[in-house]
Design a protein around this motif. Structure first.
Motif, PDB file in Angstrom:
ATOM      1  N   PHE A  44       0.835  -1.207   0.000  1.00 24.42           N
ATOM      2  CA  PHE A  44       0.000   0.000   0.000  1.00 24.42           C
ATOM      3  C   PHE A  44       0.870   1.258   0.000  1.00 24.42           C
ATOM      4  O   PHE A  44       0.596   2.216  -0.728  1.00 24.42           O
ATOM      5  CB  PHE A  44      -0.914  -0.014   1.223  1.00 24.42           C
ATOM      6  CG  PHE A  44      -1.769   1.223   1.354  1.00 24.42           C
ATOM      7  CD1 PHE A  44      -2.907   1.384   0.575  1.00 24.42           C
ATOM      8  CD2 PHE A  44      -1.417   2.226   2.252  1.00 24.42           C
ATOM      9  CE1 PHE A  44      -3.683   2.538   0.688  1.00 24.42           C
ATOM     10  CE2 PHE A  44      -2.189   3.374   2.371  1.00 24.42           C
ATOM     11  CZ  PHE A  44      -3.326   3.525   1.581  1.00 24.42           C
ATOM     12  N   ILE A  45       1.930   1.236   0.823  1.00 23.88           N
ATOM     13  CA  ILE A  45       2.819   2.403   0.903  1.00 23.88           C
ATOM     14  C   ILE A  45       3.555   2.613  -0.413  1.00 23.88           C
ATOM     15  O   ILE A  45       3.689   3.746  -0.894  1.00 23.88           O
ATOM     16  CB  ILE A  45       3.814   2.222   2.069  1.00 23.88           C
ATOM     17  CG1 ILE A  45       3.066   2.254   3.413  1.00 23.88           C
ATOM     18  CG2 ILE A  45       4.897   3.293   2.034  1.00 23.88           C
ATOM     19  CD1 ILE A  45       3.919   1.879   4.601  1.00 23.88           C
ATOM     20  N   LYS A  50       2.644   1.829  -3.390  1.00 26.49           N
ATOM     21  CA  LYS A  50       1.744   2.293  -4.449  1.00 26.49           C
ATOM     22  C   LYS A  50       1.139   3.666  -4.154  1.00 26.49           C
ATOM     23  O   LYS A  50       0.410   4.203  -4.994  1.00 26.49           O
ATOM     24  CB  LYS A  50       0.623   1.282  -4.654  1.00 26.49           C
ATOM     25  CG  LYS A  50       1.104  -0.041  -5.245  1.00 26.49           C
ATOM     26  CD  LYS A  50      -0.053  -1.011  -5.440  1.00 26.49           C
ATOM     27  CE  LYS A  50       0.439  -2.327  -6.033  1.00 26.49           C
ATOM     28  NZ  LYS A  50      -0.676  -3.296  -6.220  1.00 26.49           N
ATOM     29  N   SER A  51       1.425   4.223  -2.985  1.00 28.96           N
ATOM     30  CA  SER A  51       0.861   5.532  -2.639  1.00 28.96           C
ATOM     31  C   SER A  51       1.489   6.613  -3.510  1.00 28.96           C
ATOM     32  O   SER A  51       2.663   6.514  -3.902  1.00 28.96           O
ATOM     33  CB  SER A  51       1.112   5.837  -1.165  1.00 28.96           C
ATOM     34  OG  SER A  51       2.492   5.940  -0.905  1.00 28.96           O
ATOM     35  N   GLN A 110       5.383   6.896  -5.025  1.00 27.73           N
ATOM     36  CA  GLN A 110       5.512   6.746  -6.469  1.00 27.73           C
ATOM     37  C   GLN A 110       6.194   7.963  -7.090  1.00 27.73           C
ATOM     38  O   GLN A 110       7.063   7.824  -7.959  1.00 27.73           O
ATOM     39  CB  GLN A 110       4.134   6.538  -7.097  1.00 27.73           C
ATOM     40  CG  GLN A 110       3.537   5.156  -6.868  1.00 27.73           C
ATOM     41  CD  GLN A 110       4.271   4.079  -7.640  1.00 27.73           C
ATOM     42  OE1 GLN A 110       4.567   4.226  -8.816  1.00 27.73           O
ATOM     43  NE2 GLN A 110       4.569   2.984  -6.964  1.00 27.73           N
TER      44      GLN A 110
END
Length: 265
Positions: A100-101, A103-104, A108
């Motif tokens: 999740f981190i 892809k944040s 990115q």
């Protein structure tokens, strides 16, 4: 279809996909060995902590003054053996949290802005992006697509948002009458060698051919860098594995040495 060269365009796109796969395979081969050694290190350390540490702890049961590092390893072993299910749940949660981190948007954006500057992999990623950009640009031009349309496709598919933004700015300059090499040069995103080859190709009317040659040059560089990266990382990863295992063994043997020296003659 519009240019009446569908067969040639499809053949060129097939070649592009093949080259793109070769680039990806080169990068995977460079990173597969470090991943394998890292996985081995984790497995070996876990096996030592779960199975070997209790045996060493029993042998050093008579030692009263255990050094803090060894005591920490003892406590970790006891905790893993008694509450292993909590650790499994924690690892699963950590994996999902990391995904999740990663892809944040902030992470990115940081990766896109700095990935080409990282040591070891920066040069590899830069030349991979440039090779893909040149190959796609050349393929589209050879298929009869206009330069602006070709750039609109080659920029976003290069694999870098920085390159895509630079190409987007260059397109505005080209539409205002600038040449391709002048517009790309003003972005300060492309190396002088690539700009010079594009300029020669524009003047000689052989831009697709020149771009293909530049793409081949970068692809060969990516292959060579991938091999060198793997060769460089192999001894480093093995040394790291040796340091970790050696540290655990020294920490476990210290209480035994203390017990043996404390025995009366």
């Amino acid at each position: 279809e519009i240019g009446g060269m569908l067969d040639k365009t499809l053949l060129a796109m097939s070649n592009q996909l093949h080259k793109d796969k070769q680039l990806k395979d080169s990068i995977k081969s460079a990173t597969s060995y470090p991943k394998m050694v890292g996985g081995m290190a984790v497995v070996i350390c876990l096996a030592m902590i779960i199975f070997m540490v209790p045996m060493f702890k029993e042998m050093a049961a008579t030692v009263e003054d255990i050094n803090p590092i060894t005591q920490l390893i003892y406590n970790l072993s006891d905790s893993l053996r008694a509450h292993w299910y909590f650790y499994i749940v924690g690892v699963v949660i950590a994996i999902f949290a990391m995904r999740f981190i990663i892809k944040s948007p902030p992470v990115q954006n940081f990766w896109e802005n700095h990935k080409m500057k990282f040591p070891l992999i920066g040069e590899l990623l830069t030349k991979t992006v440039l090779a893909r950009f040149c190959r796609i640009f050349a393929t589209l031009l050879a298929g009869g697509v206009t330069a602006v349309k070709a750039l609109e496709t080659a920029g976003p598919t290069s694999g870098s948002k920085l390159v895509a933004n630079a190409v987007s700015n260059a397109i505005e300059q080209i539409e205002n009458g600038r040449t391709i090499h002048e517009a790309l040069d003003e972005t300060k995103m492309f190396p002088p060698m690539l700009i010079s080859m594009i300029a020669i190709g524009e003047e000689a009317g052989t831009l697709p051919t020149m771009l293909d040659k530049v793409a081949e040059f970068y692809e060969e560089d990516v292959t060579a860098i991938s091999k060198n990266l793997g060769t460089t990382l192999e001894p480093l990863m093995m040394a790291l594995l040796g340091v970790v295992v050696g540290f655990l063994l020294i920490a476990l043997y210290l209480p035994i040495f203390q017990a043996s020296t404390a025995m009366p003659s």
